[in-house]
Design an enzyme around this catalytic site. Structure first.
Site, PDB file in Angstrom:
ATOM      1  N   GLU A 100      21.730  11.146 -13.903  1.00  0.00           N
ATOM      2  CA  GLU A 100      21.213  10.951 -12.554  1.00  0.00           C
ATOM      3  C   GLU A 100      20.175   9.844 -12.580  1.00  0.00           C
ATOM      4  OE1 GLU A 100      19.424  14.644 -11.316  1.00  0.00           O
ATOM      5  OE2 GLU A 100      21.141  15.739 -12.111  1.00  0.00           O
ATOM      6  N   TYR A 113      17.394  17.614  -6.683  1.00  0.00           N
ATOM      7  CA  TYR A 113      18.189  17.472  -7.904  1.00  0.00           C
ATOM      8  C   TYR A 113      18.250  18.695  -8.817  1.00  0.00           C
ATOM      9  CZ  TYR A 113      13.494  15.888  -9.318  1.00  0.00           C
ATOM     10  OH  TYR A 113      12.149  15.777  -9.514  1.00  0.00           O
ATOM     11  N   LYS A 144      16.449   8.473 -12.060  1.00  0.00           N
ATOM     12  CA  LYS A 144      15.109   9.048 -12.103  1.00  0.00           C
ATOM     13  C   LYS A 144      14.318   8.409 -10.965  1.00  0.00           C
ATOM     14  CE  LYS A 144      11.350  10.045 -15.357  1.00  0.00           C
ATOM     15  NZ  LYS A 144      10.449  10.354 -14.308  1.00  0.00           N
ATOM     16  N   ASP A 158      11.483   7.441  -8.472  1.00  0.00           N
ATOM     17  CA  ASP A 158      10.064   7.248  -8.742  1.00  0.00           C
ATOM     18  C   ASP A 158       9.240   7.728  -7.552  1.00  0.00           C
ATOM     19  OD1 ASP A 158       7.872   6.589 -10.135  1.00  0.00           O
ATOM     20  OD2 ASP A 158       8.066   4.424  -9.909  1.00  0.00           O
ATOM     21  N   CYS A 212     -15.735 -25.568  -6.325  1.00  0.00           N
ATOM     22  CA  CYS A 212     -14.876 -25.025  -5.278  1.00  0.00           C
ATOM     23  C   CYS A 212     -13.788 -26.040  -4.921  1.00  0.00           C
ATOM     24  CB  CYS A 212     -15.717 -24.690  -4.048  1.00  0.00           C
ATOM     25  SG  CYS A 212     -14.712 -24.198  -2.644  1.00  0.00           S
ATOM     26  N   CYS A 249     -17.769 -19.186  -4.356  1.00  0.00           N
ATOM     27  CA  CYS A 249     -18.293 -20.455  -3.869  1.00  0.00           C
ATOM     28  C   CYS A 249     -19.508 -20.081  -3.027  1.00  0.00           C
ATOM     29  CB  CYS A 249     -17.248 -21.176  -3.017  1.00  0.00           C
ATOM     30  SG  CYS A 249     -17.989 -22.495  -2.046  1.00  0.00           S
ATOM     31  N   CYS A 303     -18.210 -24.353   3.661  1.00  0.00           N
ATOM     32  CA  CYS A 303     -16.900 -24.388   3.010  1.00  0.00           C
ATOM     33  C   CYS A 303     -15.819 -23.909   4.004  1.00  0.00           C
ATOM     34  CB  CYS A 303     -16.960 -23.494   1.778  1.00  0.00           C
ATOM     35  SG  CYS A 303     -15.445 -23.428   0.858  1.00  0.00           S
ATOM     36  N   LYS A 339      13.642   5.588 -19.692  1.00  0.00           N
ATOM     37  CA  LYS A 339      12.845   4.805 -18.743  1.00  0.00           C
ATOM     38  C   LYS A 339      13.133   3.321 -18.884  1.00  0.00           C
ATOM     39  CE  LYS A 339       8.846   7.372 -17.592  1.00  0.00           C
ATOM     40  NZ  LYS A 339       7.714   7.071 -16.762  1.00  0.00           N
ATOM     41  N   CYS A 388     -14.613 -27.341  -1.164  1.00  0.00           N
ATOM     42  CA  CYS A 388     -15.817 -28.073  -0.747  1.00  0.00           C
ATOM     43  C   CYS A 388     -16.570 -28.699  -1.917  1.00  0.00           C
ATOM     44  CB  CYS A 388     -16.746 -27.141   0.028  1.00  0.00           C
ATOM     45  SG  CYS A 388     -17.561 -25.934  -1.025  1.00  0.00           S
TER      46      CYS A 388
HETATM   47  S1  IVH Z   1      14.874  17.008 -13.494  1.00  0.00           S
HETATM   48  C1  IVH Z   1      13.090  20.350 -16.123  1.00  0.00           C
HETATM   49  N1  IVH Z   1      15.941  14.959 -12.261  1.00  0.00           N
HETATM   50  O1  IVH Z   1      10.809  13.075 -13.377  1.00  0.00           O
HETATM   51  C2  IVH Z   1      13.637  19.103 -15.517  1.00  0.00           C
HETATM   52  N2  IVH Z   1      13.589  14.974 -12.609  1.00  0.00           N
HETATM   53  O2  IVH Z   1       9.431  13.311 -16.044  1.00  0.00           O
HETATM   54  C3  IVH Z   1      13.139  18.866 -14.176  1.00  0.00           C
HETATM   55  N3  IVH Z   1      12.437  13.042 -11.666  1.00  0.00           N
HETATM   56  O3  IVH Z   1       8.818  15.901 -12.830  1.00  0.00           O
HETATM   57  C4  IVH Z   1      13.228  17.479 -13.728  1.00  0.00           C
HETATM   58  N4  IVH Z   1      14.205  12.049 -10.839  1.00  0.00           N
HETATM   59  O4  IVH Z   1       9.357  14.411 -10.850  1.00  0.00           O
HETATM   60  C5  IVH Z   1      14.810  15.516 -12.736  1.00  0.00           C
HETATM   61  N5  IVH Z   1      17.003  13.214 -11.141  1.00  0.00           N
HETATM   62  C6  IVH Z   1      15.896  13.781 -11.597  1.00  0.00           C
HETATM   63  C7  IVH Z   1      14.627  13.183 -11.429  1.00  0.00           C
HETATM   64  C8  IVH Z   1      13.500  13.821 -11.973  1.00  0.00           C
HETATM   65  C9  IVH Z   1      12.907  11.998 -10.969  1.00  0.00           C
HETATM   66  C10 IVH Z   1      11.014  13.255 -12.012  1.00  0.00           C
HETATM   67  C11 IVH Z   1      10.473  14.613 -11.689  1.00  0.00           C
HETATM   68  C12 IVH Z   1      10.001  15.191 -12.968  1.00  0.00           C
HETATM   69  C13 IVH Z   1       9.805  13.961 -13.794  1.00  0.00           C
HETATM   70  C14 IVH Z   1       9.965  14.285 -15.250  1.00  0.00           C
END
Ligand code: IVH
Length: 694
Positions: free
Chosen positions: A113, A236, A115, A117, A417, A435, A441, A323, A420
Site C-alpha cells: 500500500e 487502511y 504510506k 503522509d 545592500c 540593511c 532603501c 521510505k 541601496c
Molecule cells: S498500517 C500496525 N498502512 O505510518 C500497522 N500505516 O509508521 C499500522 N501509515 O502510524 C499501520 N500509510 O500513521 C499503515 N497504508 C498504511 C499507512 C500507514 C501511512 C502511517 C500510520 C502509521 C505509520 C507507521
C-alpha cells in the site's frame, strides 16, 4: 568508544530525539528529516544494545512518539496503535522477508500500500455509526478528536448497509491535499503580512508541509475552523473481535463497500520482486498524486500469519515500511541574488538552471542566510543537489564538488545592500543580515507603505501592493505620508508596470477614474482609523498590533509617546527594553518625526479618543475614585465613565480612596496628601486599561 563516551552519547541522543519527537508530534513543526531522525534512532538502538546499563527509563527507543495535547479528552485505545519499522533500501526489505520466511515458511503473500503522509486516526463504529475518533497519541492513549473528524467529508458518519461487525475499529490516515495546502498556506502568509509579522518570522510560522498543516488543523479547538481546512482521509486497517475476512486484502475491499474511502493504489504481491516493482512504480508516480506519500507499506496478507508473527514492543513483525528519500534533483547554480524585505532583512536566493523536481520546475532555492551559504561552501557555477523535502521552497542540500571547476571562486556573502549600497549589519547572535538604511532603501520603503495600507493597519481600500510599487517607482510617493498629498489629477491615466506574465512580457496597468476615486475615498476614510492602528501602521520594528494597543492606552497620544523615556516605555507590562529601544530609535530620526507630523497634519488620529458613553460594565463596582487635573476629555465625561462602570466618585482624598486619577496640572496639595496616605495614583490611560482589561 569507552564507557564514559557511550553514556554521554546515549544521553545526548535520547535528549535530542525527545526534542524531535516533541517538534514533530506536538508542535507539528519538525526541524530534521525523517531520514536523519531514523539514523539517530538507529545509532541510539545500537549503543543501547552494547551498553544496556545506560539505557534511560524513558528512552525514545522504548516509546512511540506521542501527539497527546492537553486540550482534548484522552482515551485508551482498545488495540494499541503501533508504528512500523522503517527501511530505506532493498537490502533491508530482503532482510525483513528473510525473517518472515524463517518464522512462517514460504507460503505467504504481501499487500503493498502507499504510506500516506498524514496522521494516524482510529475510528470506532457501533451499529454502523461513527462514535469516536482518536489520534494515535503515545500509542496507548490518544486524543478524542471526534467533533473535528466529523467535519471530514470522506469519513462516513453512517455506513452503507453491509456485513460489518456491531462494533469495530478502522484505522487510517488523515491528510491534506497538496493543492489545499498551497492555497491555505498562501492565505496564512497574507494574514501574517497583514498582521505586520516580520518577513524572517513568516517563514517560521507557515506550515512546512501538508502533513504538519493537517496535524495542526486536527488539533484545533474549534471544529468550524477544522471544517475550513478541507481535510481528507484514507482508511487502511480494520480491527475487530469478530473476524471480518481471512485476509487484509479482503477486509480492505469490504471496508470500501461499507462506505470508507480506501485508496485504489494497493496490490497483492506474491514475492519480493513484485514488492520492489510496486515500490519503484510509485517512486515515479508519487509526484502525480494529489496528496503526499512518503513511502510504501508492506503487510503480510493473511490474518492468521500476522498473528503467528506477532509484535515487538513497538512494531508488528508482519509489516514494514519502505521510505522514499526526499526528492532531489541535480542542477547548476547560475548566480546568487539577494532579496531585501520590509524590515531590511536580507535573504540570499540561489538562481538555478531550471530543473524538474517533484512535478514542478524549480528555478530558485532559498539559501536562508550567510551561515547556510558558508556550510554549503558554495562556489561559482557549482553543481548542486536540490531537495523538495519538508520545505515549501526547495532547498540546496549539497554540492557535487567533483564537478567544480578548478578555478571557481568561492561565493562571498555580500557586504552591501544590493538595492541601496548601504553596508549590511548583522547583530550579535543573529543569523540574518540587515540593511540598516530603513529610510532610503527602495524595497524597504515600498514594504513599509504596503504595510501601512494593509487591512489590519490603515485598511486603505482601493490601494494594493502593485499600485503602491507603481506610485513609488513613478516618484509620486516615497513614504506613507505622501499618500495623503496625492491628487486625483496626478493619478488618472497613470501607467505603470506590474511585473511580467508567464511569457515574460511586461504587464502594464493604467489607473482609471473609478480606481482613482476609490483610492482617494479609501485615504479619506482612513482618517477615522483609531490611534492604536495608526501606531501599528507606522511599521516600527517589533510594534505589532498588541504592543501598539498597549502603548496607545498607556500614553494616550503620539506626542506623549514621543516624549517618553526608554524606562517609561520599557516598564510597561510585557513590553520591555528591546521594544522601547526600537521606539526610541524610530522617533530619534528627524525624518520619521517629520513623517509623523505630516500624518497628523493630514488629519490622522494621533491620540486615543475615549468615548465615555461607549464603555459600560460593572468592573468598578465597590471602588471609589477622585478625579484631579486635566484630561483628554472633560472631567465630567471621565466621572460619567466611572459611574457607567459601577464606580463611585468622591470629592476629597481620604485613606479609604481606591484610586486617584491624576491628570495634567494636578494641584500640589492633593499630590502631597495622596503621597502621604499612599493612595493608588493612576493616569487616564491606566484608568482605561482597568476598563478594558479582563
Ligand atoms: S498500517 C500496525 N498502512 O505510518 C500497522 N500505516 O509508521 C499500522 N501509515 O502510524 C499501520 N500509510 O500513521 C499503515 N497504508 C498504511 C499507512 C500507514 C501511512 C502511517 C500510520 C502509521 C505509520 C507507521
Amino acid at each position: 568508544m569507552n564507557q564514559e563516551e557511550a553514556k554521554k552519547r546515549i544521553d545526548e541522543l535520547s535528549k535530542e530525539l525527545k526534542q524531535h519527537n516533541y517538534n514533530y508530534y506536538i508542535l507539528s513543526q519538525p526541524v530534521i528529516s525523517d531520514l536523519k531522525f531514523d539514523e539517530m534512532l538507529k545509532e541510539l538502538e545500537k549503543l543501547e544494545k552494547e551498553y544496556p546499563q545506560f539505557i534511560l527509563p524513558d528512552s525514545p527507543t522504548q516509546q512511540v512518539g506521542g501527539d497527546i495535547t492537553k486540550n482534548f479528552i484522552q482515551v485508551k485505545h482498545k488495540y494499541p496503535m503501533l508504528s512500523l519499522g522503517n527501511t530505506y533500501s532493498e537490502e533491508e526489505i530482503r532482510e525483513f522477508d528473510a525473517r518472515i520466511q524463517k518464522a512462517i515458511g514460504s507460503d505467504y503473500e504481501y499487500v503493498c500500500e502507499l504510506k500516506f503522509d498524514g496522521l494516524a486516526i482510529s475510528l470506532t463504529y457501533e451499529n454502523g455509526r461513527l462514535i469516536r475518533a482518536v489520534t494515535r497519541g503515545d500509542g496507548v492513549m490518544g486524543d478524542d478528536v471526534t467533533a473535528n473528524v466529523k467535519t471530514i467529508k470522506s469519513i462516513p458518519q453512517k455506513l452503507n448497509p453491509g456485513n460489518y461487525p456491531a462494533q469495530f475499529e478502522i484505522r487510517g490516515e488523515i491528510f491534506m491535499h497538496k493543492k489545499t495546502f498551497e492555497r491555505l498556506n498562501k492565505q496564512l502568509r497574507n494574514t501574517l503580512i497583514e498582521q505586520g509579522v516580520d518577513e524572517d518570522k513568516i517563514e517560521e510560522r507557515l506550515y512546512k508541509n501538508p502533513r504538519n498543516f493537517a496535524s495542526g488543523s486536527l488539533k484545533l479547538q474549534d471544529s468550524k475552523e477544522v471544517a475550513k481546512r478541507s481535510l481528507d482521509a484514507f482508511l487502511y486497517f480494520v480491527y475487530s473481535d469478530e473476524p471480518v475476512a481471512e485476509t487484509h486484502y479482503e477486509s480492505l475491499k469490504h471496508a470500501a463497500l461499507w462506505g470508507f474511502q480506501v485508496s485504489d493504489h494497493f496490490k497483492l504481491c506474491k514475492n519480493l520482486n513484485e514488492v520492489m516493482a510496486f515500490i519503484k512504480k510509485y517512486e515515479q508516480e508519487r509526484e502525480h498524486l494529489s496528496y503526499e506519500i512518503d513511502g510504501v507499506v508492506i503487510k503480510i496478507n493473511n490474518y492468521n500469519q500476522q498473528e503467528d508473527l506477532g509484535f515487538t514492543a513497538k512494531t508488528p513483525r508482519w509489516a514494514i515500511s519502505y521510505k522514499y528519500k526526499a526528492e532531489t534533483a541535480i542542477t547548476r547554480l547560475n548566480q546568487v541574488s539577494y532579496q531585501v524585505g520590509r524590515t531590511g532583512a536580507i535573504t540570499p536566493v540561489a538562481n538555478l538552471k531550471p530543473v524538474l523536481l517533484a512535478g514542478t520546475t524549480v528555478k530558485r532555492a532559498s539559501l536562508y542566510n550567510a551561515d547556510e551559504m558558508e556550510r554549503l561552501d558554495l562556489h561559482e557555477h557549482d553543481t548542486v543537489f536540490v531537495e523538495k523535502g519538508g520545505e515549501i521552497i526547495p532547498k540546496i542540500v549539497g554540492v557535487d564538488i567533483s564537478k567544480r571547476d578548478l578555478f571557481a571562486k568561492k561565493i562571498e556573502y555580500i557586504k552591501n545592500c544590493p538595492e541601496c549600497g548601504s553596508a549590511l549589519i548583522r547583530k550579535e547572535g543573529e543569523v540574518i543580515h540587515y540593511c540598516p538604511n530603513d529610510s532610503h532603501c527602495a524595497p524597504q520603503l515600498i514594504g513599509k507603505i504596503e504595510h501601512f495600507i494593509s487591512r489590519k493597519a490603515m485598511n486603505i481600500e482601493g490601494l494594493g501592493g502593485e499600485t503602491v510599487a507603481g506610485l513609488f517607482n513613478k516618484g509620486l510617493i516615497r513614504s506613507y505620508a505622501d499618500l495623503y498629498d496625492l491628487k486625483p489629477e496626478q493619478l488618472i491615466g497613470l501607467e505603470f508596470e506590474i511585473g511580467t506574465d508567464i511569457d515574460g512580457k511586461r504587464k502594464k496597468r493604467s489607473l482609471q477614474e473609478k480606481s482613482v476615486e476609490n483610492i482617494i475615498k479609501g485615504l479619506e476614510a482612513s482618517k477615522a482609523i483609531p490611534f492604536e492602528r495608526v501606531l501599528f501602521a507606522l511599521g516600527i520594528r517589533m510594534i505589532g498590533e498588541t504592543v501598539a494597543k498597549k502603548l496607545a492606552r498607556k500614553f494616550g497620544s503620539i506626542q506623549l509617546l514621543m516624549e517618553a523615556s526608554k524606562d517609561q516605555i520599557g516598564d510597561i507590562y510585557e513590553i520591555g527594553d528591546k521594544i522601547a529601544e526600537q521606539l526610541i530609535l524610530f522617533f530619534s530620526d528627524a525624518e520619521n518625526r517629520q513623517i509623523v507630523h505630516r500624518l497628523e497634519q493630514s488629519g490622522l488620529q494621533m491620540q486615543v479618543v475615549n468615548d465615555p458613553d461607549e464603555i459600560r460594565s460593572d468592573k468598578l463596582v465597590g471602588k471609589t475614585f477622585l478625579v484631579s487635573g486635566t484630561f483628554s476629555m472633560s472631567r465630567d465625561e471621565l466621572k460619567k465613565t466611572i459611574e457607567n462602570n459601577g464606580g463611585r466618585n468622591v470629592g476629597s482624598i481620604s485613606k479609604s480612596l481606591d484610586y486617584l486619577i491624576a491628570g495634567d496640572k494636578m494641584g500640589p496639595e492633593k499630590l502631597k496628601k495622596a503621597l502621604e496616605l499612599n493612595i493608588n495614583m493612576i493616569s487616564e490611560a491606566d484608568f482605561f486599561k482597568l476598563l478594558t482589561n479582563n
